[in-house]
Motif scaffolding. Structure first.
Motif, PDB file in Angstrom:
ATOM      1  N   GLN A  55       0.823  -1.212   0.000  1.00 36.29           N
ATOM      2  CA  GLN A  55       0.000   0.000   0.000  1.00 36.29           C
ATOM      3  C   GLN A  55       0.861   1.267   0.000  1.00 36.29           C
ATOM      4  O   GLN A  55       0.598   2.195  -0.770  1.00 36.29           O
ATOM      5  CB  GLN A  55      -0.955  -0.005   1.190  1.00 36.29           C
ATOM      6  CG  GLN A  55      -2.012  -1.074   1.119  1.00 36.29           C
ATOM      7  CD  GLN A  55      -2.846  -0.986  -0.160  1.00 36.29           C
ATOM      8  OE1 GLN A  55      -3.281   0.075  -0.575  1.00 36.29           O
ATOM      9  NE2 GLN A  55      -3.036  -2.124  -0.810  1.00 36.29           N
ATOM     10  N   CYS A  56       1.847   1.312   0.867  1.00 32.84           N
ATOM     11  CA  CYS A  56       2.704   2.498   0.929  1.00 32.84           C
ATOM     12  C   CYS A  56       3.569   2.626  -0.325  1.00 32.84           C
ATOM     13  O   CYS A  56       3.859   3.733  -0.773  1.00 32.84           O
ATOM     14  CB  CYS A  56       3.571   2.466   2.180  1.00 32.84           C
ATOM     15  SG  CYS A  56       2.649   2.765   3.693  1.00 32.84           S
ATOM     16  N   GLY A  57       3.968   1.506  -0.886  1.00 34.42           N
ATOM     17  CA  GLY A  57       4.733   1.539  -2.132  1.00 34.42           C
ATOM     18  C   GLY A  57       3.913   2.109  -3.283  1.00 34.42           C
ATOM     19  O   GLY A  57       4.409   2.908  -4.077  1.00 34.42           O
ATOM     20  N   LEU A  58       2.662   1.703  -3.370  1.00 37.04           N
ATOM     21  CA  LEU A  58       1.774   2.253  -4.402  1.00 37.04           C
ATOM     22  C   LEU A  58       1.586   3.753  -4.210  1.00 37.04           C
ATOM     23  O   LEU A  58       1.637   4.519  -5.177  1.00 37.04           O
ATOM     24  CB  LEU A  58       0.420   1.547  -4.381  1.00 37.04           C
ATOM     25  CG  LEU A  58       0.399   0.139  -4.957  1.00 37.04           C
ATOM     26  CD1 LEU A  58      -0.911  -0.550  -4.625  1.00 37.04           C
ATOM     27  CD2 LEU A  58       0.641   0.171  -6.459  1.00 37.04           C
ATOM     28  N   GLU A  59       1.388   4.158  -2.971  1.00 36.85           N
ATOM     29  CA  GLU A  59       1.224   5.585  -2.675  1.00 36.85           C
ATOM     30  C   GLU A  59       2.503   6.364  -3.032  1.00 36.85           C
ATOM     31  O   GLU A  59       2.429   7.443  -3.631  1.00 36.85           O
ATOM     32  CB  GLU A  59       0.883   5.783  -1.195  1.00 36.85           C
ATOM     33  CG  GLU A  59       0.622   7.206  -0.809  1.00 36.85           C
ATOM     34  CD  GLU A  59      -0.610   7.805  -1.462  1.00 36.85           C
ATOM     35  OE1 GLU A  59      -0.609   9.030  -1.671  1.00 36.85           O
ATOM     36  OE2 GLU A  59      -1.566   7.070  -1.738  1.00 36.85           O
TER      37      GLU A  59
END
Length: 69
Positions: A55-59
């Motif tokens: 999730q944080c990587g996508l963000e």
């Protein structure tokens, strides 16, 4: 990272511009294959960490300024 895959990477030129260890990727020292293997095993054993990194990587990949999560 932009594909929603948890990232394990080495601490090399440019990576610290967008990687926050343990938040959007796992960062290991260069030329330390044992540390890379340990990080992969850590991901295998911690599904919640996988989801967090995804999730944080996508963000982060969406944020032009990096470190977006």
């Amino acid at each position: 990272m932009a594909c929603g895959t948890p990232v394990v990477t080495t601490d090399c030129r440019g990576v610290k511009d967008f990687v926050i260890d343990g938040k959007n990727a796992l960062l290991v020292p260069p030329k330390q294959p044992i540390k890379i293997a340990e990080s992969i095993i850590k991901l295998y054993n911690e599904p919640k960490l996988i989801e967090k990194l995804k999730q944080c990587g996508l963000e982060t990949s969406k944020n032009l300024h990096g470190k977006g999560c």
